[in-house]
Design a protein around this motif. Structure first.
Motif, PDB file in Angstrom:
ATOM      1  N   PHE A 272       0.860  -1.181   0.000  1.00 33.94           N
ATOM      2  CA  PHE A 272       0.000   0.000   0.000  1.00 33.94           C
ATOM      3  C   PHE A 272       0.895   1.230   0.000  1.00 33.94           C
TER       4      PHE A 272
ATOM      5  N   CYS B 279      -6.445  -1.841  12.177  1.00 33.62           N
ATOM      6  CA  CYS B 279      -5.785  -1.642  10.890  1.00 33.62           C
ATOM      7  C   CYS B 279      -5.635  -0.138  10.667  1.00 33.62           C
ATOM      8  N   GLN B 280      -5.024   0.508  11.644  1.00 38.81           N
ATOM      9  CA  GLN B 280      -4.800   1.950  11.609  1.00 38.81           C
ATOM     10  C   GLN B 280      -3.389   2.246  12.081  1.00 38.81           C
TER      11      GLN B 280
ATOM     12  N   TRP C 146      -4.088   7.173   9.637  1.00 39.68           N
ATOM     13  CA  TRP C 146      -4.311   6.452   8.391  1.00 39.68           C
ATOM     14  C   TRP C 146      -5.058   5.162   8.667  1.00 39.68           C
ATOM     15  N   SER C 147      -5.925   4.781   7.743  1.00 43.59           N
ATOM     16  CA  SER C 147      -6.690   3.539   7.883  1.00 43.59           C
ATOM     17  C   SER C 147      -6.692   2.782   6.561  1.00 43.59           C
ATOM     18  N   LEU C 148      -6.751   1.451   6.675  1.00 43.40           N
ATOM     19  CA  LEU C 148      -7.025   0.614   5.512  1.00 43.40           C
ATOM     20  C   LEU C 148      -8.524   0.375   5.482  1.00 43.40           C
TER      21      LEU C 148
ATOM     22  N   LEU D 189      -5.263   2.535   1.403  1.00 45.33           N
ATOM     23  CA  LEU D 189      -4.715   3.290   2.525  1.00 45.33           C
ATOM     24  C   LEU D 189      -5.190   4.722   2.399  1.00 45.33           C
TER      25      LEU D 189
ATOM     26  N   ASN E 147      -7.443  -5.307  -1.797  1.00 48.04           N
ATOM     27  CA  ASN E 147      -6.695  -4.095  -2.156  1.00 48.04           C
ATOM     28  C   ASN E 147      -6.390  -4.089  -3.641  1.00 48.04           C
TER      29      ASN E 147
END
Length: 957
Positions: A66, A86-87, A100-102, A111, A954
């Motif tokens: 990412f 997931c941050q 940031w986060s997925l 991302l 993704n």
């Protein structure tokens, strides 16, 4: 006026163009330029790297990638993953925090930056009051603890970044429980480290730079323990059970402290200076890892004796009596240890150490004897020696692929067999449709073979040409050999080595025939090596031949570097590509063009002085052709004297301009007064200025003078079996294009296979074409009777291409920097041309034939020209009618090195260097697209704090 009318709109062709062409920048290969921060999530098994330009890149299992970019383009100082999420949070050098986060978007995850925040102090407070120095994401996933230069610790809520002012931990509150004599001596200074208690989330360890360490109770807002150190603090690390912690210090020492309920001010259990007693550098980070056998791993960065080893970049690993100081060739940015992250596990049992250095990523296997390095599947240090050229080969036959991998595996015996330890996420990208190689030539005389089939650019094999030549360094020297009693026990690791033994070794041109396994490489000092693939080690003599490109012309004297000295007698080569013949150009100038025809067993080479043809089967020079113009004195000067010549030519140009203006003023001033002369001069200057301003847009193709320097510089070489003498018989031919717009064509007589070793190859010049505008020739191509480019050597023999049409008339396409021109063969009469300079004065820098397939049907594909200009635009031009199909902006026009490094593939993709260590991959085709597609197991936290897991896909670009 007809030629100015716009051609009619063809909806069928427009629809077809949409099915064929699409521009995408897909993935970045290599090592991030100027990395500045490192983070790791034991929960997600993902690693994050931040850079000085504000980029952030996440990596997991091979193919899981990412990328994000901060709008501010500021340096990323710290990266912290939120536990169980997931941050991640990034801290930039402008003191801003970014979350940031997925997140899932349109069926794919990406991302994404969620929030940004800058900590502000009360009005009138100095910047240091809120300058963040330490960040602790709490395991509750609800808050961040932010240590500052003022010694205060602020608490902000996640994900809103709202400051919880009532929970601020002030330095005054901390000092209330510290002995008075300590408070009077020194203040807390800045917060150096924040660490959560591994067993009790209601307690955090706070370390201040002056040496004070306190254990803070979050529930009762008070200090429960304090620890006084006499040395400046660098970092802290908890042991797994929470009974002890380690502090490391500026003087190169580390201290072990007990934490017990009885003693509120405990004395240290142990204080060590590992590389004392002499003054040592700071230990900036430390790990204490427990194991089943009872012996801990103590791993720390720095601590070397200042006087003797102060310039070393080291990380030491100590395990019982085993101790190694890993020595890196570039500055260590950060590192982390991969160990058992299960909460129920009793021991850490470390498995790997991951080190981010300034120029490479190094992973050490801590499980295997000797602690070997792990071969990385991505983040390769492309620039371990500076890249000097690139060459891409598509659709490699399986047999050749396996032989290259076999040769590479013999070179990698010293690497660990451990599976790649950073294995978060799963790549679901489809398997690559074919095997592709990217070959990079380097300044140290090596050629590296990269698997460019998919998302990960993976090193398969490294070839060195150094053994053929005599250099200052002995190739058998081993940098890692240590004496038994040597202290500190340094061991050099990593592949980054920017220093070349001799710049003349640099590789300038590469040509690989994927069908025969022949490889030709050419270098800076006029050396051309022809090699073949051997599966075993071998020792043999390399045959030498010399090509005098000046042909004993008088009045020329080479002022550049000397040729490389070669080794006498047999040379031992390891399995892989082994040279069997060396052609040395004289003068030993940089080889500027190279072509190999493996079916005819011929190699052609060109320099700034001319070109030659060599028969590598008979090991005999066929001919040489000098292309020097009498005024090409600059071509006889080496790269070291060229700077002086450039200054001299600039000085002479300005003098000519000054003289012409003075003489014109004198002529105009002869019969008029001073005011008329001034008016005329003003008008002359204004007209000149307008002409200069209008030049880039209204520039015409202008004939260049034959006296321009470097007109003999050979830019391109091309083999073709075509009609050169008459329309009834075709024959092998060699074509050469120069910087002065000249094209030479030679008829070749290649004996049949049964008499190939008995009769010599003969060559005779058949044509010489001089382009009127004298622009440099950058490409030559022959089209057969179906207007299809001629196939590669041996391509038809391997049933991978149709035989060329020899019934219809052939056409010659000559691509100069300023125009495309089609000639009929064999008469060489002009048939069609396309002027490129009418479009904003752009010039062709790279050109190749690419095959574009339709994304809608497998039944249709077409060959077009992919063209890169000096403006960084990519244009697709149809064959054979030379119609501009589409134009895409790709590279910034200021990025001269990026434009120079660009290489196209046969199927409409390309690579160019965005930094010395990174290739940007792009695609012009709708059908051929290589980009990351991956699934990451992402936790979803419900209201009752139970963690669920869900798959997210993704499709990062």
């Amino acid at each position: 006026m007809r030629r100015f009318l716009r051609p009619g709109h063809d909806p069928v062709r427009e629809r077809l163009k949409r099915d064929l062409f699409q521009f995408n920048k897909t993935v970045e290969h290599g090592f991030p330029h100027q990395p500045s921060a490192l983070g790791y999530s034991p929960f997600l098994h993902l690693m994050a790297i931040g850079t000085r330009s504000g980029a952030i890149k996440l990596y997991g299992a091979p193919g899981v990638e990412f990328m994000g970019l901060h709008e501010e383009n500021n340096t990323v100082m710290q990266i912290h993953f939120i536990p169980g999420q997931c941050q991640l949070v990034t801290l930039l050098d402008d003191n801003s925090l970014h979350l940031w986060s997925l997140k899932q978007h349109s069926g794919a995850s990406e991302l994404r930056e969620e929030h940004r925040f800058t900590l502000k102090g009360p009005p009138g407070s100095p910047p240091s009051a809120t300058q963040i120095t330490a960040v602790l994401p709490h395991s509750s996933r609800e808050v961040l603890y932010l240590g500052t230069e003022s010694g205060n610790i602020f608490v902000v809520e996640l994900p809103s970044f709202r400051v919880l002012e009532d929970r601020t931990i002030t330095s005054e509150a901390v000092l209330q429980r510290v002995p008075e004599d300590y408070c009077n001596r020194r203040s807390c200074e800045l917060v150096e480290a924040l660490r959560e208690h591994p067993k009790n989330p209601d307690q955090i360890l706070i370390g201040y730079s002056r040496g004070l360490i306190v254990l803070w109770d979050l529930q009762n807002n008070k200090v429960t323990h304090h620890f006084l150190s006499s040395q400046q603090l660098e970092n802290l690390y908890w042991q797994r059970d929470g009974s002890k912690f380690i502090s490391c210090h500026y003087d190169g020492s580390y201290t072990q402290w007990p934490v017990s309920s009885e003693n509120r001010q405990p004395e240290p259990l142990e204080n060590r200076v590992p590389y004392g007693p002499f003054p040592c550098k700071a230990i900036s980070k430390i790990y204490w890892q427990t194991t089943k056998n009872g012996l801990p791993y103590i791993i720390f960065q720095g601590g070397m004796p200042r006087a003797s080893y102060g310039d070393r970049h080291s990380i030491s690993v100590v395990h019982g009596s085993q101790q190694t100081a890993f020595d890196f060739t570039s500055r260590v940015i950060d590192f982390f240890i991969i160990f058992s992250s299960e909460p129920t596990a009793e021991f850490d049992d470390p498995s790997a150490m991951v080190v981010l250095a300034e120029e490479e990523l190094v992973v050490i296997d801590l499980k295997s004897a000797g602690w070997p390095a792990v071969h990385p599947p991505y983040l390769a240090s492309l620039h371990c020696s500076a890249i000097t050229c690139s060459h891409h080969v598509s659709n490699i036959p399986l047999k050749l692929w396996e032989r290259i991998i076999s040769a590479g595996s013999k070179q990698n015996v010293h690497y660990s067999n451990m599976p790649w330890p950073i294995d978060g996420g799963t790549s679901i990208a489809p398997d690559p449709p074919q095997r592709d190689l990217l070959l990079t030539g380097h300044e140290d005389g090596t050629v590296r073979f990269w698997d460019a089939s998919g998302v990960c650019l993976h090193l398969l094999y490294k070839l060195s040409t150094v053994r053929v030549f005599l250099t200052d360094a002995d190739p058998n020297d081993n940098m890692n050999t240590l004496g038994e009693d040597e202290w500190p026990p340094l061991r050099k690791v990593g592949t980054f080595d920017p220093y070349s033994d001799d710049p003349r070794l640099g590789i300038q041109k590469i040509y690989l025939c994927k069908y025969s396994g022949y490889l030709a490489v050419a270098g800076t000092a006029g050396q051309v090596l022809v090699m073949e693939l051997n599966d075993e080690d071998a020792e043999h003599v390399v045959d030498h031949a010399e090509a005098d490109l000046l042909q004993d012309q008088e009045g020329y004297r080479w002022k550049g570097h000397e040729k490389l000295k070669t080794r006498d007698g047999p040379v031992r080569f390891e399995a892989g590509f082994q040279p069997f013949v060396l052609v040395q150009c004289q003068p030993p100038a940089v080889v500027t063009s190279l072509a190999l025809h493996s079916e005819w067993k011929l190699v052609a080479f060109g320099t700034s002085h001319g070109f030659g043809l060599f028969d590598h089967q008979q090991k005999r020079l066929v001919f040489v052709k000098c292309t020097l113009h009498p005024s090409d004195q600059l071509a006889l000067e080496g790269p070291l004297s060229r700077v002086k010549s450039l200054k001299k030519s600039l000085r002479q140009s300005f003098r000519r301009i000054r003289r012409s203006r003075v003489s014109s003023r004198k002529r105009r001033g002869g019969g008029g007064n001073a005011s008329e002369v001034q008016e005329a001069n003003a008008k002359f200057d204004q007209d000149t200025l307008q002409e200069m301003e209008l030049a880039p847009v209204q520039r015409k193709i202008e004939a260049r003078s034959a006296e321009d320097s470097f007109t003999g510089f050979v830019r391109t070489l091309y083999f073709a079996d075509t009609f050169l003498r008459d329309s009834s018989r075709h024959c092998p031919s060699l074509w050469a294009g120069t910087n002065g717009g000249t094209v030479y064509a030679f008829c070749l007589r290649v004996p049949p296979a049964e008499r190939r070793m008995d009769e010599p190859v003969r060559a005779e010049q058949a044509k010489e074409i001089q382009l009127m505008h004298r622009a440099p020739v950058v490409g030559i191509l022959v089209l057969d009777g179906r207007s299809t480019p001629l196939p590669e050597p041996l391509e038809v023999a391997h049933d991978l291409s149709k035989s060329p049409d020899m019934q219809g008339s052939h056409q010659l396409l000559v691509v100069s920097e300023e125009q495309f021109k089609v000639f009929t063969l064999p008469k060489v009469s002009s048939k069609l041309k396309l002027k490129l300079t009418a479009l904003e004065g752009c010039r062709v820098r790279k050109v190749t034939v690419a095959n574009f397939g339709s994304c809608k049907t497998d039944d249709y594909s077409e060959n077009d020209l992919a063209v890169l200009t000096n403006l960084g635009d990519i244009q697709i031009i149809s064959l054979p009618f030379l119609k501009l199909q589409i134009r895409y902006p790709c590279i910034r026009k200021e990025d001269v090195s990026g434009i120079a490094s660009c290489v196209f593939t046969k199927y409409g993709q390309g690579f160019y260097l965005i930094s010395p260590s990174e290739f940007e991959r792009f695609s012009l085709s709708t059908k051929w697209l290589v980009e990351p597609r991956c699934v990451v197991d992402t936790p979803e936290v419900s209201s009752n704090n139970h963690v669920h897991r869900s798959g997210m896909e993704n499709a990062a670009r």
